[in-house]
Design an enzyme around this catalytic site. Structure first.
Site, PDB file in Angstrom:
ATOM      1  N   GLU A   1      22.505 -36.318  21.998  1.00  0.00           N
ATOM      2  CA  GLU A   1      23.423 -36.476  20.866  1.00  0.00           C
ATOM      3  C   GLU A   1      22.820 -37.398  19.800  1.00  0.00           C
ATOM      4  O   GLU A   1      23.440 -38.368  19.347  1.00  0.00           O
ATOM      5  CB  GLU A   1      24.781 -36.980  21.345  1.00  0.00           C
ATOM      6  CG  GLU A   1      25.426 -36.031  22.339  1.00  0.00           C
ATOM      7  CD  GLU A   1      26.839 -36.412  22.745  1.00  0.00           C
ATOM      8  OE1 GLU A   1      27.259 -37.545  22.441  1.00  0.00           O
ATOM      9  OE2 GLU A   1      27.519 -35.573  23.359  1.00  0.00           O
TER      10      GLU A   1
ATOM     11  N   GLU B   1      25.842 -30.627  28.288  1.00  0.00           N
ATOM     12  CA  GLU B   1      26.931 -31.555  28.651  1.00  0.00           C
ATOM     13  C   GLU B   1      28.250 -30.849  28.366  1.00  0.00           C
ATOM     14  O   GLU B   1      28.442 -30.290  27.287  1.00  0.00           O
ATOM     15  CB  GLU B   1      26.831 -32.851  27.853  1.00  0.00           C
ATOM     16  CG  GLU B   1      27.853 -33.908  28.244  1.00  0.00           C
ATOM     17  CD  GLU B   1      27.615 -35.243  27.531  1.00  0.00           C
ATOM     18  OE1 GLU B   1      26.421 -35.638  27.437  1.00  0.00           O
ATOM     19  OE2 GLU B   1      28.571 -35.861  27.055  1.00  0.00           O
TER      20      GLU B   1
END
Length: 812
Positions: A417, A495
């Protein structure tokens, strides 16, 4: 290979942890350290007086020994535990300092470590997850020597999760001749893999630290699991003074045993280095023979066989032990996940311990080996962005060099991220290209990836084009859109889910999106997702259905396998997460059985919630099962039956940025609405018309006694082995009391230590070290560690108003 060398190799295999790559001259350096919390002037000096310091064995995490306080600068993102500065010192003796070379290796120090030997600074390493080694040879003296380590974890907050503090992984001392196998050892690849014949290619780097040229003879031998030689080659070469030699070896293995998830067979490469007739070094490398492949239409293949990755994300703490590495604790985590059907681990969001990869090799997990949580743009004020520019190449290359022989590793992740994806002005594409290039400089046999949250932004900044496999975090509704953008691309759900639940907590109704109660607990129904004020229903089932029904998505990594300290969903006093399928103690939550019913062929029938409610209260009853049909009885009266083939549901929920609508599909769980009546609720599971399973819930009375059960009643007397004791509150009839919250006091006699107490409550501020713990949802836990003495360990549990209980453990 000589028989004596094979025997030596086998002894190391049996007795030494972290065996993926090691010199025969390596020894564990964990014992007998001195520790002092706080900064001190002159503590690096060999003459510094440390006699009053605490003596301990590594690995060690000083933060978990502290108190959970809101004013600790780590904030509750770091579990509200203390950081600071700590010093470690060890006195050790050596001989033959003129003829031997000695290296000290640290598997991980959190963080900002500086190392001295006899007052000479060897180096500094800021990143708390890197493995690094220093050459101590020029500074050692015959007789006693002192190594000193300063660990500076004072600049906080520096982590979005609980990091721990100290020398929290193993330390090793390696003694070699001046001519020896270089750091990280041979690089083993398997360019041709088949069940009839496989080729093993080895690139070995040998160091000559002498002042004159030398000729070496290198014997490379492959040993099977029984130590039998299955292939070997002898090569001779010259090495320049103070030079390095790289030599390539090609070996053939007939009828090899392939490494797979179901049968993780491991070979060993023994590399012997001779000068003349003198053996100078022996180095052992564990590897597996296997092939990996991604296909744009159908996902991931291992040895040309299709595999859906059913993985979880894992932070590096070990629950109430903190981050101090313990092999048994790590093994237990993986055993629990394996029993659920899990086959993949993502090391979020940092390089893992070598021990984790060794265990994944041995137990059959594929691993996404992740390097960074940040690059140049910060997520926390003092996180890795401070060091990225100066250290990223060294940290990333060391990770790849260290881990590239592990058959379990199938993906290298360059980041999680990463904020640079949000705008081209941050240069994220160029950085991603550089990191991908660093990895491929040292290993071209695996694939690169990055875990993109907001993958569409990574498309617009061209970061998604710079890795081999596009990692999509959440946003399962975008799979088709991403496939259209990258028709020949490879994808993995890097994820997913982030479904919040606390073991034994239930909020009604189950089919409504719920927020936490004022006490900051989350329901164990699948009705709460993420902490960004976007509640969701059935997010677990919706996510899994999306991944399993999308063939070009190679699999998923669920956030998370276990609860972990730090990064809580809610404000203090929340100090741990609620994302786990398993809680901090290792106690499975209800959702564990959902995944087990979907991911294994083992018959599963799990009924919940518990059966202690108010009379007449409407209760949502759920069954996670892979049976064909389930019949539900209340006090022996049939109140409902459901057949999976006849049950469908519209999967529609909301998470992150968009509604998720997967349309109608078969239900993945069964449910009933039952007015509460005290007594017995029983489910019967049928397969092909035959009763194969039952699950029973009983209404419990008041707490009356304590039950203790050990996961292992015999442990090794090595000062490291553990026994996990599960403590349950029972009524007078022996029925589990699911609402029990009694404070339990523990007394220990014999050759053991209590090293952790816990209950899985994310809001509990009771210390992780001590001799008492309150039950949470009827349960708590004691972790006992052996000493170095054999004998009996007797644990006594007592609580006001409850009958005492004892349990006996044998240490030998």
């Amino acid at each position: 290979m000589k028989a004596s060398h094979i025997i030596l190799f086998l002894i190391f295999c049996l007795l030494t942890p972290s065996l993926s790559a090691q010199s025969a001259g390596r020894e564990n350096f964990d014992s007998g350290w001195k520790f002092r919390l706080g900064d001190l002037n002159g503590a690096e000096s060999a003459s510094f007086d440390d006699h009053a310091w605490r003596t301990l064995d590594l690995p060690h995490d000083w933060s978990i020994e502290g108190s959970f306080k809101p004013d600790n600068p780590a904030t509750n993102a770091g579990a509200a535990l203390p950081g600071g500065i700590g010093w470690y010192r060890k006195t050790f003796s050596v001989k033959d300092t003129k003829t031997k070379h000695r290296f000290i290796r640290f598997d991980g120090v959190y963080m900002n470590s500086t190392v001295w030997v006899n007052g000479h600074q060897l180096g500094n390493r800021p990143f708390g997850y890197s493995t690094f080694e220093y050459d101590m040879t020029p500074y050692l003296a015959e007789g006693p020597n002192v190594v000193a380590v300063k660990v500076d974890n004072s600049l906080q907050p520096n982590s979005r999760w609980y990091s721990g503090s100290g020398i929290y992984r193993h330390v090793w001392l390696t003694t070699t001749s001046p001519v020896h196998v270089s750091l990280w050892g041979p690089y083993v690849t398997t360019p041709k893999v088949s069940e009839k014949e496989s080729r093993v290619q080895v690139e070995t780097t040998v160091s000559n630290e002498k002042q004159e040229k030398t000729t070496v003879r290198i014997i490379s031998s492959i040993l099977d699991k029984n130590g039998k030689k299955v292939a070997s080659q002898v090569q001779t070469a010259k090495i320049e003074p103070n030079g390095l030699l790289k030599i390539n070896t090609n070996l053939k293995v007939d009828v090899p045993q392939l490494w797979s998830i179901e049968y993780p067979y491991l070979y060993r490469l023994a590399t012997e280095v001779y000068e003349g007739k003198e053996l100078r070094d022996t180095y052992y490398t564990t590897f597996g023979i296997r092939s990996i492949q991604f296909r744009s239409d159908s996902g991931f293949f291992l040895n040309n066989k299709w595999v859906k990755v059913k993985g979880v994300c894992m932070h590096h703490d070990l629950g109430y032990l903190g981050t101090a590495l313990n092999t048994r604790a790590l093994t237990r985590q993986l055993e629990i996940l394996k029993s659920m059907g899990c086959n993949g681990i993502r090391t979020s969001h940092n390089p893992p311990s070598p021990d984790l990869l060794d265990l994944c090799d041995q137990m059959g997990f594929v691993v996404m080996d992740e390097a960074f949580d940040v690059w140049n743009l910060e997520k926390m004020k003092y996180d890795y962005h401070i060091y990225f520019k100066a250290w990223h190449e060294k940290d990333l290359s060391d990770m790849v060099l260290r881990d590239r022989n592990h058959p379990s590793v199938f993906l290298w992740s360059i980041g999680n991220e990463i904020p640079e994806k949000n705008h081209t002005k941050y240069g994220g594409a160029a950085i991603a290209k550089e990191l991908d290039g660093i990895i491929k400089r040292y290993d071209r046999t695996r694939f690169t990836t990055s875990a993109f949250a907001g993958v569409w932004r990574a498309d617009t900044t061209f970061m998604s084009d710079k890795v081999d496999v596009i990692g999509i975090n959440y946003t399962v509704e975008r799979y088709a859109e991403e496939k259209a953008k990258h028709p020949n691309g490879f994808f993995i759900a890097s994820e997913t889910t982030s479904s919040l639940s606390d073991r034994g907590i239930y909020h009604f109704p189950a089919d409504s999106a719920m927020k936490p109660t004022p006490d900051l607990h989350c329901s164990s129904f699948d009705n709460r997702g993420t902490y960004y004020d976007r509640p969701a229903t059935m997010i677990t089932q919706t996510t899994w259905r999306a991944v399993k029904e999308t063939p070009y998505v190679a699999g998923l990594f669920i956030w998370t396998g276990f609860d972990y300290f730090g990064e809580p969903a809610y404000p203090y006093p929340s100090i741990s997460s609620s994302y786990g399928i398993v809680d901090l103690c290792g106690f499975p939550k209800d959702v564990f059985y959902f995944y087990k019913s979907q991911w294994t062929n083992e018959p599963v029938l799990h009924l919940f919630p518990h059966w202690n409610w108010k009379a007449g209260q409407p209760i949502d009853v759920i069954a996670y099962t892979n049976c064909d049909e389930v019949k539900l009885y209340l006090n022996d009266k049939l109140i409902g039956e459901q057949v999976f083939a006849n049950t469908k549901i519209h999967y529609k929920t909301n998470q992150w940025d968009k509604p998720i609508d997967l349309g109608e599909g078969q239900k993945l769980s069964l449910d009933w609405k039952v007015p509460f009546v005290p007594g017995t609720l029983k489910a019967e599971g049928y397969k092909n018309g035959k009763l194969i399973l039952t699950d029973v819930l009983k209404t419990a009375g008041d707490p009356s006694k304590i039950e203790m059960v050990a996961d292992r009643s015999t442990i090794a007397a090595d000062g490291k082995d553990l026994s996990y004791i599960t403590v349950k509150i029972k009524d007078k009839n022996g029925t589990f009391v699911p609402t029990g919250d009694n404070l339990i006091h523990f007394d220990l006699e014999g050759e053991g230590q209590i090293v952790g107490v816990g209950n899985g409550d994310p809001v509990s501020l009771e210390p992780a070290r001590g001799n008492e713990r309150s039950a949470f949802s009827g349960m708590c836990q004691v972790i006992i560690r052996s000493t170095h003495q054999s004998g009996k360990i007797i644990l006594k549990a007592s609580s006001l108003g409850l009958a005492d209980e004892k349990i006996e453990i044998t240490s030998n």
